[in-house]
Design an enzyme around this catalytic site. Structure first.
Site, PDB file in Angstrom:
ATOM      1  N   ASP A 174     -73.720 -47.498 -42.188  1.00  0.00           N
ATOM      2  CA  ASP A 174     -73.897 -47.560 -40.750  1.00  0.00           C
ATOM      3  C   ASP A 174     -72.862 -48.534 -40.170  1.00  0.00           C
ATOM      4  OD1 ASP A 174     -75.278 -47.297 -38.205  1.00  0.00           O
ATOM      5  OD2 ASP A 174     -76.109 -49.283 -38.595  1.00  0.00           O
TER       6      ASP A 174
ATOM      7  N   ASP B 186     -72.909 -50.205 -36.245  1.00  0.00           N
ATOM      8  CA  ASP B 186     -73.454 -51.259 -35.389  1.00  0.00           C
ATOM      9  C   ASP B 186     -74.634 -51.957 -36.056  1.00  0.00           C
ATOM     10  OD1 ASP B 186     -71.600 -50.333 -33.650  1.00  0.00           O
ATOM     11  OD2 ASP B 186     -73.004 -49.477 -32.205  1.00  0.00           O
TER      12      ASP B 186
END
Length: 264
Positions: A13, A15
Site C-alpha cells: 500500500d 498512503d
C-alpha cells in the site's frame, strides 16, 4: 523466513504505509528500497491511488516496469500493458459508476460528495495534495472516491442499492471507494500472480504491507503480512493467524520494521 535471493515480491500500500500519512514522504524506507532494488525484487504498489498518480511515483521510487494495482484493485497494469480491469471486461468503467451514483442520489436522496462532484482544489484541500497531484487523483478509470455525509441508516440502504447494481463500498484511509463487486486488492493480486510469473520456475514468495481496512484482502493473500500501525478509526482485521507482523511504527518506519522482521 525469506531471503533476498528468493523469488520475492513486495506488495505494498502507499498512503500510511510506504508513504507517510501526512507528508507523503518515503525517506524512512529508503534503505530498504535500495536493498530490494539491488536484489531485483519487484516492488508492486497496491493502492487506492489512480494509475495516473502511481506512474510518476514509480519513476520517483525508481521502480518503473514493476506491475502495480490501482484504485483498490480496479486496475492492474505494468509497463507497455493496457490497464486491465482485473480481467473482467463486463465491469463498469468510471463513467458508468458515476452515472449510477447520480441516479441513486436522485432517486433515494443519499448525501455524499464524490471526486466527480468537486474541483481539483477541493480534492487538494481534502487530501493535502498539490493541485497538480489532485488532478491526477481525479483521473479515475474504475472506481469513485467519496465522503459520506448521511446517516448510518441511509448508509446501509446505500450499500444495498449499490449491491443491486453489482457495486460495493470499500473503506480506505480517508475515503469510501465505490467499485465493481469482487474487484478488491486481493482479487487483483490473485490475477497478477497468475499473469506475471517469476523468472525461472516456481512461484513468487509474497510479502504484503498495508495499514487500512481496504488492505485486508491483499494481506490475506500474501505469504507474509505486515500490518502497519495506522490512523484509521477502523483497524485492519485479518482472519489469518500465521505469518502476521504488527508494526510499532507508523508509515514508512513501520514498513521498514516489517521487512526487517521477515527478510533474513
Amino acid at each position: 523466513m525469506p531471503a533476498l535471493h528468493d523469488p520475492l515480491m513486495i506488495v505494498t500500500d502507499l498512503d500510511g504505509s510506504l508513504l507517510d500519512h501526512h507528508t507523503y514522504s518515503w525517506e524512512a524506507a529508503e534503505a530498504w528500497l535500495a536493498r530490494l532494488k539491488a536484489a531485483d525484487i519487484p516492488i508492486v504498489i497496491c493502492s487506492s491511488k489512480t494509475a495516473a498518480e502511481i506512474e510518476p511515483l514509480q519513476r520517483a521510487l525508481d521502480i518503473v516496469g514493476a506491475p502495480f494495482i490501482a484504485e483498490n484493485g480496479a486496475i492492474v497494469k505494468w509497463q507497455q500493458q493496457t490497464p486491465v480491469a482485473a480481467d473482467r471486461p463486463s465491469a463498469k468503467d468510471y463513467a458508468a459508476i458515476c452515472k449510477t451514483l447520480r441516479q441513486l442520489r436522485e432517486q433515494d436522496g443519499f448525501k455524499f460528495t464524490g471526486f466527480a462532484d468537486v474541483t481539483e482544489k477541493e480534492v487538494a484541500d481534502w487530501t493535502g495534495l498539490t493541485p497538480r497531484d489532485a488532478a491526477l487523483a481525479k483521473t479515475r478509470e474504475g472506481s469513485e472516491s467519496l465522503i459520506w455525509r448521511d446517516t448510518s441508516e441511509q448508509f446501509t440502504a446505500f450499500q444495498q442499492a449499490l449491491a443491486a447494481q453489482q457495486l460495493e463500498l470499500v473503506q480506505g484511509g480517508r475515503f469510501w471507494h465505490v467499485m465493481n463487486q469482487g474487484r478488491g486488492k486481493g482479487a487483483a493480486l490473485d490475477w497478477l500472480l497468475t499473469h506475471y510469473p517469476p523468472p525461472g520456475s516456481g512461484r513468487w514468495i509474497t510479502i504484503g504491507l498495508g495499514d487500512g481496512p481496504n488492505d485486508a484482502p491483499m494481506l490475506e493473500k500474501v505469504d507474509y503480512a505486515v500490518v502497519i500501525k495506522g490512523y484509521s478509526k477502523t483497524g485492519v482485521t485479518l482472519k489469518r493467524q500465521q505469518h502476521v507482523f504488527y508494526s510499532a511504527g507508523f508509515g514508512p518506519e513501520g514498513w521498514s520494521e516489517g521487512l526487517t522482521h521477515y527478510i533474513t
